[in-house]
Design a protein around this motif. Structure first.
Motif, PDB file in Angstrom:
ATOM      1  N   LEU A 223       6.455 -23.898 -21.171  1.00 40.73           N
ATOM      2  CA  LEU A 223       5.099 -23.544 -20.720  1.00 40.73           C
ATOM      3  C   LEU A 223       4.694 -22.131 -21.147  1.00 40.73           C
ATOM      4  O   LEU A 223       3.576 -21.731 -21.533  1.00 40.73           O
ATOM      5  N   VAL A 224       5.765 -21.415 -20.981  1.00 43.45           N
ATOM      6  CA  VAL A 224       5.390 -19.957 -21.573  1.00 43.45           C
ATOM      7  C   VAL A 224       5.179 -19.764 -22.899  1.00 43.45           C
ATOM      8  O   VAL A 224       4.465 -19.193 -23.523  1.00 43.45           O
ATOM      9  N   LEU A 292       6.671 -28.991 -24.609  1.00 41.31           N
ATOM     10  CA  LEU A 292       6.539 -29.344 -23.252  1.00 41.31           C
ATOM     11  C   LEU A 292       6.596 -30.810 -22.922  1.00 41.31           C
ATOM     12  O   LEU A 292       7.051 -30.978 -21.882  1.00 41.31           O
ATOM     13  N   ALA A 293       6.089 -31.452 -23.644  1.00 43.48           N
ATOM     14  CA  ALA A 293       5.964 -33.059 -23.465  1.00 43.48           C
ATOM     15  C   ALA A 293       7.535 -33.391 -23.452  1.00 43.48           C
ATOM     16  O   ALA A 293       8.090 -34.275 -22.456  1.00 43.48           O
ATOM     17  N   PHE A 310      -1.285 -21.516 -15.901  1.00 46.02           N
ATOM     18  CA  PHE A 310      -0.588 -20.429 -16.012  1.00 46.02           C
ATOM     19  C   PHE A 310      -0.428 -19.400 -15.135  1.00 46.02           C
ATOM     20  O   PHE A 310       0.252 -18.079 -15.182  1.00 46.02           O
ATOM     21  N   ALA A 311      -0.944 -19.781 -13.688  1.00 45.44           N
ATOM     22  CA  ALA A 311      -0.798 -18.703 -12.526  1.00 45.44           C
ATOM     23  C   ALA A 311       0.500 -18.372 -12.316  1.00 45.44           C
ATOM     24  O   ALA A 311       1.470 -19.256 -12.382  1.00 45.44           O
ATOM     25  N   GLY A 312       0.720 -17.039 -11.918  1.00 45.90           N
ATOM     26  CA  GLY A 312       2.057 -16.576 -11.718  1.00 45.90           C
ATOM     27  C   GLY A 312       2.895 -16.109 -12.700  1.00 45.90           C
ATOM     28  O   GLY A 312       4.035 -15.492 -12.499  1.00 45.90           O
ATOM     29  N   LEU A 313       2.483 -16.401 -14.255  1.00 46.17           N
ATOM     30  CA  LEU A 313       3.311 -15.868 -15.264  1.00 46.17           C
ATOM     31  C   LEU A 313       3.037 -14.412 -15.606  1.00 46.17           C
ATOM     32  O   LEU A 313       3.928 -13.844 -16.032  1.00 46.17           O
ATOM     33  N   GLY A 314       2.133 -13.937 -14.871  1.00 51.55           N
ATOM     34  CA  GLY A 314       2.104 -12.456 -14.917  1.00 51.55           C
ATOM     35  C   GLY A 314       2.701 -11.759 -13.595  1.00 51.55           C
ATOM     36  O   GLY A 314       2.603 -10.413 -13.599  1.00 51.55           O
ATOM     37  N   GLN A 315       3.551 -12.435 -12.662  1.00 51.32           N
ATOM     38  CA  GLN A 315       3.969 -11.713 -11.335  1.00 51.32           C
ATOM     39  C   GLN A 315       5.674 -11.650 -11.968  1.00 51.32           C
ATOM     40  O   GLN A 315       6.218 -12.689 -12.609  1.00 51.32           O
ATOM     41  N   PHE A 316       6.086 -10.609 -11.606  1.00 56.75           N
ATOM     42  CA  PHE A 316       7.557 -10.657 -11.646  1.00 56.75           C
ATOM     43  C   PHE A 316       8.415  -9.859 -10.550  1.00 56.75           C
ATOM     44  O   PHE A 316       8.133  -8.866  -9.923  1.00 56.75           O
ATOM     45  N   PRO A 317       9.058 -11.313  -9.918  1.00 48.10           N
ATOM     46  CA  PRO A 317       9.496 -10.794  -8.460  1.00 48.10           C
ATOM     47  C   PRO A 317      10.647 -10.058  -8.494  1.00 48.10           C
ATOM     48  O   PRO A 317      11.539  -9.796  -9.513  1.00 48.10           O
ATOM     49  N   GLN A 318      10.773  -9.142  -7.420  1.00 52.42           N
ATOM     50  CA  GLN A 318      11.859  -8.145  -7.388  1.00 52.42           C
ATOM     51  C   GLN A 318      12.872  -8.389  -6.611  1.00 52.42           C
ATOM     52  O   GLN A 318      14.054  -7.945  -6.661  1.00 52.42           O
ATOM     53  N   ALA A 488       9.191 -10.219 -21.072  1.00 54.74           N
ATOM     54  CA  ALA A 488       9.492 -10.235 -19.670  1.00 54.74           C
ATOM     55  C   ALA A 488       9.580 -11.598 -19.079  1.00 54.74           C
ATOM     56  O   ALA A 488      10.484 -11.668 -18.354  1.00 54.74           O
ATOM     57  N   GLN A 489       8.490 -12.413 -19.487  1.00 55.71           N
ATOM     58  CA  GLN A 489       8.878 -13.737 -18.822  1.00 55.71           C
ATOM     59  C   GLN A 489      10.115 -14.557 -19.408  1.00 55.71           C
ATOM     60  O   GLN A 489      10.627 -15.289 -18.714  1.00 55.71           O
ATOM     61  N   GLN A 490      10.389 -14.332 -20.479  1.00 51.33           N
ATOM     62  CA  GLN A 490      11.475 -14.787 -21.168  1.00 51.33           C
ATOM     63  C   GLN A 490      12.859 -14.470 -20.380  1.00 51.33           C
ATOM     64  O   GLN A 490      13.770 -15.213 -19.962  1.00 51.33           O
TER      65      GLN A 490
END
Length: 518
Positions: A223-224, A292-293, A310-318, A488-490
């Motif tokens: 997805l990324v 992805l498939a 792609f909601a949430g891919l810009g968020q980085f949980p602490q 950062a997402q990876q």
């Protein structure tokens, strides 16, 4: 009647008087009845053992039928490559069974769904992906082994009929000895087998948990990659437009003699390079969709018309960087818990081999009919015990002890590897967060500069070429910022895989993924 008539005639011929005839007739009738009675008793004496044997045979046959009534039956389930391929091709994200699986995992709403985010796509993979089917099947096999471990050894019956015509007075020359062998396990072997099988089933269960995380990780990576390819394609398209504008303005200046052709050529080379990158990223986007498939366990056409979110891919949980999360990961990662269960199984295996030093008992009661004399019933009570004289099961016990040491070393290696993965993922995640923050700040500054240049262009203070170059520079910075975001997402994905944190996969979702979809 014929024999009676002859006998009467003989009597008449000899006696010749009515009284004598009557007495002779009465004596003959009495003798006849006596012979009949003796014959009947003899028949009963012969038939009694036969009836007894028939009754015993009927009881034995009934016991055999009852024993086999609970046996498993074979039901063929042939595999057809053409059928399985057709089934794979028919998989879709609108399946009613998939909807039921979503509801089982407490995720309801409109169906078919209008958009698919990371969480919903992960559930699709939990439903379809074959790796999970293999892991669940291995878990089911290990769980079924507990039934095998708990089974008690069946007794056996030996029937060795013989023929002896020299037994005096016997109504039947057949000898029918029957011997029963009833094994009795000692030293708690059955309980230790059950414990070992239970630990191995637990290890298989943790293997399913690890597979769940692997499947989720592949979905996230794919997805990324789809997001990165789509956003890069959009940025390169805008970049190509901005560079085309610069080329157009420079060629105009070259024609007017106010700029060199070298500058225009360099700008056109940059434009061609951007167009090549644009065409390459279009191919990357298609490859990311295929990836992805595959991660979902469906055919590529199942994604046709599917709106990805792609909601949430810009968020980085602490929360993932907190020490308690790291400590929980070192104790509860699937591979760590699986290795611990395997060590517990090796402990039980060693206990079982030590218990095997003590021999099992075999009770052997027996019965023999007509043995030695007519109608004789002989009962025997046998006891068999293996004498531990030549060995005391030292070899298997030593192997089991070595396997326990191996399992302990394997557990320590797995836990040490988990520590290394977590520390590396945390370091990479923190570095990627810093780089993403720097790229975001750079992009903010370039946005301010671009707005300023555009305002100056409208005021006539700078020429259009300066604004076009500022647009190109801002596009380059946008690509850098996107690259930092993807990195950062990876890094976040690697950290999630290392921690296997319940913050990213709630327990209810994990338990739902462990169940076999219907």
């Amino acid at each position: 009647m014929k024999r009676r008539t002859i006998h009467l005639r003989r009597v008449v011929g000899v006696r010749g008087s009515r009284g004598a005839i009557s007495q002779s007739l009465l004596g003959a009738r009495t003798a006849l009845f006596a012979r009949i009675t003796v014959s009947e008793h003899a028949d009963k004496a012969v038939r009694a053992p036969i009836r007894l044997r028939a009754r015993r045979g009927f009881v034995a046959a009934s016991l055999v039928l009852v024993a086999f009534a609970g046996c498993a039956r074979f039901h063929p389930q042939p595999l057809s490559p053409a059928g399985t391929a057709a089934d794979f091709e028919s998989r879709s994200l609108t399946n009613s069974n998939l909807r039921a699986f979503f509801e089982t995992n407490h995720l309801s709403g409109e169906w078919p769904r209008q958009s698919w985010d990371m969480d919903t796509l992960a559930l699709v993979a939990f439903y379809y992906h074959p790796d999970l089917a293999v892991a669940r099947a291995e878990w089911a096999r290990a769980d079924a082994a507990r039934i095998t471990a708990g089974e008690r050894p069946n007794p056996s019956v030996s029937v060795t009929p013989g023929f002896d015509s020299g037994i005096p007075g016997t109504p039947s020359p057949w000898l029918v000895p029957v011997t029963l062998d009833w094994p009795i396990e000692t030293a708690g072997k059955r309980g230790k087998r059950i414990a070992q099988a239970g630990h191995l089933a637990e290890a298989a269960r943790w293997n399913v948990v690890g597979t769940v995380w692997q499947v989720r990780s592949r979905v996230r990576i794919a997805l990324v990659n789809v997001y990165a390819a789509r956003e890069t394609e959009s940025l390169l398209a805008h970049q190509a437009m901005a560079q085309s504008n610069v080329v157009r303005l420079l060629e105009g200046q070259v024609a007017a003699g106010s700029a060199s052709s070298y500058d225009a050529t360099q700008t056109r080379v940059g434009l061609d390079t951007t167009r090549l990158a644009w065409q390459d990223v279009i191919g990357q986007y298609q490859q990311a969709r295929v990836q992805l498939a595959n991660a979902l366990g469906v055919a590529l056409r199942a994604l046709d018309g599917v709106e990805l979110s792609f909601a949430g891919l810009g968020q980085f949980p602490q929360e993932l960087t907190q020490p308690e999360v790291r400590r929980q990961a070192l104790l509860n990662r699937s591979d760590v818990r699986g290795a611990l269960a395997e060590y517990a199984a090796s402990q039980s295996a060693l206990q079982l081999e030590i218990a095997n030093q003590y021999p099992d008992l075999h009770l052997g009661p027996g019965y023999a009919w007509n043995a030695g004399s007519a109608g004789d019933s002989q009962w025997d009570l046998g006891l068999t015990l293996t004498l531990p004289v030549l060995n005391h099961n030292q070899g298997p016990a030593a192997e089991a002890e070595a396997r326990r040491a191996q399992a302990a070393a394997h557990f320590l290696a797995v836990q040490a590897n988990a520590i290394g993965e977590i520390d590396s993922a945390l370091a990479g995640y923190n570095a990627a967060l810093g780089q993403a923050a720097t790229a975001k700040e750079l992009l903010r500054h370039l946005r301010q500069r671009l707005d300023s240049v555009r305002a100056q262009e409208q005021a006539g203070e700078v020429d259009p070429l300066a604004a076009a170059n500022a647009e190109v520079e801002f596009g380059t910075a946008s690509q850098s910022r996107l690259a930092a975001l993807i990195k950062a997402q990876q890094a976040l994905g690697q950290l999630e895989d290392a921690l296997q944190s319940p913050l990213e996969m709630p327990e209810a979702v994990l338990q739902g993924a462990l169940k076999t979809p219907r």
